[in-house]
Design an enzyme around this catalytic site. Sequence first.
Site, PDB file in Angstrom:
ATOM      1  CE1 TYR A  23      25.060 156.968  60.388  1.00 23.85           C
ATOM      2  CE2 TYR A  23      24.757 154.642  60.914  1.00 23.85           C
ATOM      3  CZ  TYR A  23      25.254 155.624  60.088  1.00 23.85           C
ATOM      4  OH  TYR A  23      25.961 155.276  58.957  1.00 23.85           O
ATOM      5  CG  HIS A  98      25.998 162.785  55.179  1.00 19.71           C
ATOM      6  ND1 HIS A  98      25.323 161.755  54.593  1.00 19.71           N
ATOM      7  CD2 HIS A  98      26.445 163.584  54.179  1.00 19.71           C
ATOM      8  CE1 HIS A  98      25.368 161.895  53.276  1.00 19.71           C
ATOM      9  NE2 HIS A  98      26.040 163.004  52.998  1.00 19.71           N
TER      10      HIS A  98
HETATM   11  C1  DQA Z   1      24.735 158.727  56.637  1.00 29.13           C
HETATM   12  C2  DQA Z   1      26.162 158.341  56.242  1.00 29.13           C
HETATM   13  C3  DQA Z   1      26.163 157.308  55.137  1.00 29.13           C
HETATM   14  O1  DQA Z   1      27.496 156.960  54.786  1.00 29.13           O
HETATM   15  C4  DQA Z   1      25.457 156.053  55.594  1.00 29.13           C
HETATM   16  O2  DQA Z   1      25.392 155.110  54.543  1.00 29.13           O
HETATM   17  C5  DQA Z   1      24.114 156.323  56.173  1.00 29.13           C
HETATM   18  C6  DQA Z   1      23.895 157.517  56.981  1.00 29.13           C
HETATM   19  C7  DQA Z   1      24.714 159.655  57.857  1.00 29.13           C
HETATM   20  O3  DQA Z   1      23.673 160.287  58.084  1.00 29.13           O
HETATM   21  O4  DQA Z   1      25.709 159.754  58.583  1.00 29.13           O
HETATM   22  O5  DQA Z   1      23.202 155.504  56.044  1.00 29.13           O
HETATM   23  O6  DQA Z   1      24.136 159.411  55.548  1.00 29.13           O
END
Ligand code: DQA
Length: 140
Positions: A23, A98
Amino acid sequence: MKRIHIINGPNLNLLGKREPEIYGNEGFEAYLLQLIQEFPDVKIDYFQSNVEGELINAIQSAGVNADGVILNPAGYTHTSVAIGDAIAAIKIPVVEVHLSNVHAREEFRKISHVSAKAKGTISGLGLHGYVLALQYLIKH
Ligand code: DQA
């Protein structure tokens, strides 16, 4: 002036510290300040919650107070029928964002209760996905 609400779901308050290899290293609040500076003609509201019902309340409230929503439902993407229903219940466009490419990860992340109800989905472009969503919502 367009009013755009950014709504982030569970664990995104830990952005920058949480699994940075997936992330990234930047926290959302610092990024938000940059966004606000880059888009002075947009009224950007931000809300984050780890609680499903609070996210639903925020979506409903955006439906009557905003012109568009950028929504990262995080883990609830893959489980929450109720968040999908909340998006269907409002008339303004919702862009699902995402940070990671959910299609390149575990099988369960390929299921979204949100995508079919959203105007569109941006996945895998990191924080830049929020800029792209904002640019779209400014024009539509
Ligand atoms: C997310 C992807 C989701 O699968 C995960 O549970 C997250 C973050 C993303 O921003 O990549 O918490 O939404």
